[in-house]
Design an enzyme around this catalytic site. Structure first.
Site, short mmCIF file in Angstrom:
data_model
loop_
_atom_site.label_atom_id
_atom_site.label_comp_id
_atom_site.label_asym_id
_atom_site.label_seq_id
_atom_site.Cartn_x
_atom_site.Cartn_y
_atom_site.Cartn_z
N GLY A 191 7.91 6.25 -21.79
CA GLY A 191 7.55 7.42 -22.59
C GLY A 191 7.91 8.71 -21.87
CB ILE A 193 4.11 3.87 -21.88
CG1 ILE A 193 3.51 4.62 -20.68
CG2 ILE A 193 3.36 4.25 -23.14
CD1 ILE A 193 3.69 6.14 -20.77
N GLY A 194 4.49 0.81 -19.86
CA GLY A 194 5.23 0.30 -18.72
C GLY A 194 4.51 0.56 -17.41
N GLY A 251 -4.80 8.37 -18.66
CA GLY A 251 -5.08 7.09 -19.31
C GLY A 251 -6.09 6.25 -18.57
CG ASN A 262 -2.73 -3.17 -9.49
OD1 ASN A 262 -2.12 -3.39 -8.43
ND2 ASN A 262 -2.59 -3.96 -10.56
N PRO A 263 -2.92 -1.20 -6.19
CG PRO A 263 -3.59 -1.70 -4.01
CD PRO A 263 -3.90 -2.01 -5.44
CB THR A 265 0.36 -0.97 -11.41
OG1 THR A 265 -1.03 -0.83 -11.08
CG2 THR A 265 0.61 -2.36 -11.95
CD GLU A 275 1.93 13.59 -16.48
OE1 GLU A 275 2.52 14.44 -17.15
OE2 GLU A 275 0.75 13.26 -16.69
MO1 MOS Z 1 2.95 12.87 -19.92
S1 MOS Z 1 4.42 14.29 -19.91
O1 MOS Z 1 1.63 13.92 -20.17
O2 MOS Z 1 3.15 11.88 -21.25
#
Ligand code: MOS
Length: 704
Positions: free
Chosen positions: A234, A460-461, A503, A588-589, A591, A662
Site C-alpha cells: 500500500g 498489506i504485507g 495499525g 514481533n522482531p 516482521t 513509516e
Molecule cells: Mo501510510 S502513508 O499512512 O499508509
C-alpha cells in the site's frame, strides 16, 4: 491501563500467511474466480484542464464482447460526499491529465481494452498550470495540513533568535514527485446481490471503503461489504478510498454481473495519488557551542483543483530538536494535476531530508560532529510544549555510532579513497508519530478451548494478522496456536486504516481488551470452563483512548550510511546502512525488522533513483512505468542492519507499542546525501542523487 505480561509478544514469528503467498494461493482483489465475471478498462483524459464535449461509443460497442461504455452521460449517479475524487464519471469537467472519462465493460479483458481504444473523446481543452514553484502567485497557507496539524506554528521569536546566532544555515531543499508503486495495482471486484453491494478491493481500510461506497450509492453501511483479506502493498497509496471500487460497482450495477477492474501500472501514476513535490527552506541558527537558538522550516507543496491535500513537511521540525525560537509553516497551490496523497511517512519523509541535511550543513559550518550536534539538541518537549511520552533519540544515536564505528571517522571531505571511489559516511535522525485510533474487535471461545479473534485489520504485507495473534494469545494467556485470527472484512466491525503506522497499536488494543474481557468472563462466570455454546465478547477502545494523558507520542531512530561515490561518473553505491530505533515494545522482531528494512530500502530509492517526471506542456506523468521510475531493487539494496533500543512507555496502549511502518524511511535520504557530501564535498539539496545530478553539481558548485 492494564499491562500485559508478554510471552508471545516480543517473540520472533514468521507470517501466518507466508505459505499461502509464496505458493500463489493468497487471493488478492481480482484473483477470486467468479462465475459470469466481466472486465472493465478505463479511458483516460489526454489533457489536464478542460471539459469533455462528447464521448463517442458506437465503435466500441460494435466490438465483440463489449457490453457497455460508461461515461458521464449514462453512468449511475453518485451522491456527492466530501471527496470529489470519488465522483467518477459524474461531470464533463476534467481536472488533471489521466482522469477517467469513460469505462468499457466487456466479457474479456482484451475486448475491454480494444473497446477503450475505440472510444473517441471530444474535448474543449484549456491551458493547464502544472508546475510547483516557490513563487507561484496562487500559493496560500492552509489552516491545517495532512493529519490535522496546524499549518503554522510559532514559538519565541524566530527572527530574533536566528539574528543573534553564531552559526547560521539558510538552505532550500527539493524533493520530486514520487509514486508508491505497490506490487498489486489498485484493483477491485464488485457485484450486486439482492440490493447488497459486495466488493473485493485493494485497500488499506475496508471500513472506510465500505462507508465511502455506502455514502456514494446511498445505501445503509450494512448493505455494503468490503473484503481485503490480502493486499499486495500500500505505502499509503491505498490508504484513502480510491475510485477503483466505485467504477467497478457502477459497472456491475449497469451490466448486472460481477465486474473486475485492475488498473495498469501506467494508469496508477495518474489515477490514485502520489507524493507531492516539495520545496523546503530550512533556517537553523546555533550558538557558539552548537545549541540551536532558532529552527525555521517553510514547506511548499501542490494540490489539485479538486481538493486540498497539504503534505505536512515542516511538522518534523516541531519534534526532532529543541530550540527556544521556532517557526514552521506550509504553503500549497492548486494546480491542474491529480491530487497528491499520503505516501510512506507523509510529511516526516520529505521533511527529514530537508531538516537532516540542514543539520549536517550546520555541523560542517560549526565544525561540530554531526552525531554530537544532534545529541546536544535533544529535548524533552515538542515545539508545542507537550512532554514526550518516551524519547530515546540520544540512545539510538549513541548505540548507532558505536555499532557503526563512527568514532574513527575523519570529518575531512574526501579523506578516504579506494581506487576511483571516494568513501563517505553520514548520519540522520528518524522520527514518526505513535498514533492510536479507536478500534473494535471480538473474541470468542469455543468449548474445545479454541479462541477466534476477529479485528478488521488490513494486512498489506506487514504481518498484521501474525502480530494480532501474538497480542491475543498473551491477553488470553494461551499459546498462539490456540488462537485463530480473522482480518480483512468490513463485516467484522469498525477498525482504522493500516496507515499512519497506527495499525498494530490501534487494532491490538481492541484485541487485548476483547481477549482480557473474554478471559475474565470465562474465569468469573464459568469457573474457568467454556460452556458448550461458547462465549463471545466485543470491545471498543474509543473511551480508553480518549482517557489517555496529554503527551507527544513519537518513535525515534538514528540512521547511518556508508557509501562510495565516483565524482567522474556521478555514480553512488551504498555499502551499508544501519538503523537503530526506539519504538516501544516490539511485538514481533521478524516482521518489525522487515518493516524497517523495507522503509530504509524505500529511502534508498528516494535518495538515489525515484522521481516522476511531469511534462509541463501536457501535465502528463511521462515516467509512468517501472523501467523509467526506478524503485530500489535487490542490486541497489546494500547490507542493512537493524537494532532496537528497548523502550518501556506506559502512556501508549496495553502493549506499549509504537508504529514502525513509516519510521524506517524517515532520515534515510538525508543520511545518504550527508554521506555523499562527506565523500565528495558536493552538497546535493535536490533529490534524487542521480549520476547526472551529481555531475551537474560538481561542475556548477563547489560544495560547502
Ligand atoms: Mo501510510 S502513508 O499512512 O499508509
Amino acid at each position: 491501563m492494564t499491562t500485559l505480561h508478554p510471552t508471545s509478544i516480543g517473540a520472533a514469528s514468521p507470517r501466518l500467511e507466508a505459505r499461502e503467498k509464496v505458493t500463489g494461493h493468497a487471493m488478492y482483489a481480482v484473483d477470486r474466480p467468479m462465475p459470469g465475471a466481466v472486465y472493465a478498462w478505463p479511458v483516460q483524459a489526454a489533457f489536464a484542464h478542460g471539459r469533455v464535449a462528447a464521448v463517442q461509443t458506437e465503435a466500441a460497442l460494435g466490438i465483440d464482447g463489449v457490453l457497455a461504455v460508461l461515461w458521464h452521460g449514462n453512468a449511475p449517479r453518485l451522491e456527492p460526499g466530501d471527496d470529489p475524487q470519488m465522483l467518477v464519471l459524474q461531470s464533463p469537467e476534467v481536472a488533471y491529465y489521466g482522469q477517467v472519462v469513460a469505462l468499457v465493460v466487456a466479457t474479456t479483458l482484451e475486448s475491454a481494452q480494444e473497446g477503450a481504444d475505440a472510444v473517441v473523446v471530444r474535448a474543449e481543452v484549456q491551458p493547464a498550470d502544472t508546475v510547483l514553484r516557490a513563487d507561484h502567485p496562487d500559493l496560500y497557507e492552509p489552516e491545517t495540513v495532512n493529519a490535522g496539524y496546524p499549518g503554522r506554528l510559532e514559538t519565541g521569536d524566530f527572527e530574533a533568535g536566528f539574528g543573534v546566532a553564531d552559526v547560521r544555515i539558510d538552505a532550500t531543499y527539493r524533493t520530486p514527485i514520487e509514486h508508491h508503486n505497490a506490487m498489486e495495482p489498485h484493483a477491485a471486484t464488485a457485484f450486486w446481490e439482492r440490493g447488497r453491494l459486495v466488493v473485493y478491493d485493494a485497500t488499506q481500510s475496508s471500513t472506510t471503503m465500505r462507508d465511502t461506497l455506502a455514502a456514494l450509492f446511498e445505501l445503509p453501511p450494512q448493505l455494503v461489504r468490503v473484503h481485503n483479506e490480502h493486499v499486495g502493498g500500500g505505502f499509503g497509496g491505498k490508504g484513502f478510498p480510491k475510485p477503483t471500487a466505485v467504477l467497478a460497482a457502477m459497472a456491475a450495477r449497469l451490466v448486472g454481473r460481477p465486474v473486475k477492474l485492475a488498473l495498469s501500472r501506467t494508469m496508477l501514476f495518474a489515477m490514485v495519488g502520489y507524493r507531492t513535490p516539495t520545496i523546503q527552506r530550512v533556517r537553523l541558527g546555533a550558538d557558539a557551542k552548537g545549541r540551536l537558538l532558532a529552527i525555521g522550516h517553510e514547506a511548499f507543496a501542490q494540490t489539485s483543483r479538486l481538493t486540498e491535500f497539504t503534505e505536512q513537511s515542516a511538522v518534523i521540525s516541531r519534534v526532532l530538536y529543541g530550540a527556544p525560537n521556532h517557526t514552521s509553516r506550509h504553503h500549497v497551490v492548486r494546480l491542474d494535476v491529480p491530487t497528491p496523497t499520503v505516501m510512506r511517512a507523509p510529511g516526516e519523509c520529505p521533511g527529514s531530508f530537508a531538516l537532516e541535511s540542514a543539520m549536517d550543513e550546520l555541523a560542517t559550518a560549526g565544525n561540530w560532529d554531526p552525531v554530537q550536534l544532534r545529541i546536544d539538541n535533544d529535548t524533552d518537549r515538542d515545539a508545542e510544549g507537550l512532554p514526550f511520552s518516551s524519547r530515546h533519540l540520544v540512545e539510538c544515536l549513541r548505540r548507532g555510532a558505536e555499532a557503526f564505528g563512527w568514532s574513527g571517522r575523519d570529518p575531512r571531505i574526501g579523506s578516504r579513497r579506494e581506487g576511483r571511489w571516494l568513501l563517505g559516511t553520514g548520519v540522520a535522525s528518524s522520527t514518526f508519530p505513535a498514533i492510536t485510533w479507536p478500534s473494535t474487535a471480538t473474541a470468542r471461545a469455543t468449548a474445545d478451548e479454541h479462541f477466534h479473534v476477529a479485528v478488521n485489520a488490513a494486512d498489506i504485507g506487514t504481518g498484521a494478522r501474525t502480530v494480532m495473534r501474538q497480542i491475543a494469545a498473551d491477553a488470553l494467556g494461551v499459546p498462539t496456536h490456540c488462537v485463530e485470527i480473522t482480518v480483512g472484512d468490513s463485516a467484522i466491525g469498525q477498525a482504522p486504516v493500516a496507515g499512519g503506522s497506527m495499525g498494530t497499536s490501534s487494532w491490538g488494543w481492541a484485541v487485548t481488551k476483547a481477549c482480557l474481557a473474554l478471559r475474565e468472563r470465562i474465569d468469573r462466570e464459568h469457573g474457568g470452563r467454556v460452556p458448550p455454546e461458547g462465549i463471545s465478547v466485543g470491545a471498543d477502545t474509543t473511551a480508553d483512548i480518549a482517557a489517555r494523558g496529554d503527551y507527544s507520542r513519537h518513535a525515534f531512530g538514528a540512521q547511518f550510511c556508508a557509501l562510495r561515490a565516483d565524482p567522474r561518473t556521478g555514480e553512488v553505491r551504498i555499502d551499508r546502512l544501519l538503523g537503530v530505533f526506539a519504538a516501544g515494545q516490539i511485538i514481533n522482531p521478524t516482521t518489525a525488522r522487515s518493516q524497517l528494512i523495507g522503509g530504509m530500502t524505500m529511502g534508498v530509492g528516494m535518495a538515489l533513483t525515484e522521481q516522476t517526471i511531469l511534462d509541463p506542456r501536457t501535465g502528463d506523468f511521462v515516467t509512468s512505468d517501472l523501467a523509467s521510475y526506478h524503485v530500489a531493487v535487490n542490486a541497489d539494496v546494500p547490507r542493512i542492519d537493524i537494532e532496537f533500543v528497548p523502550e518501556d512507555d506506559p502512556h501508549l496502549n496495553p502493549m506499549g507499542s509504537k508504529g514502525i511502518g513509516e519510521l524506517g524511511i524517515v532520515g534515510t535520504a538525508a543520511a545518504v546525501a550527508n554521506a555523499v557530501y562527506h565523500a565528495t564535498g558536493i552538497r546535493v539539496r535536490s533529490l534524487p542523487i542521480t549520476p547526472a545530478a551529481l555531475l551537474s553539481y560538481s561542475s556548477s558548485s563547489t560544495g560547502a
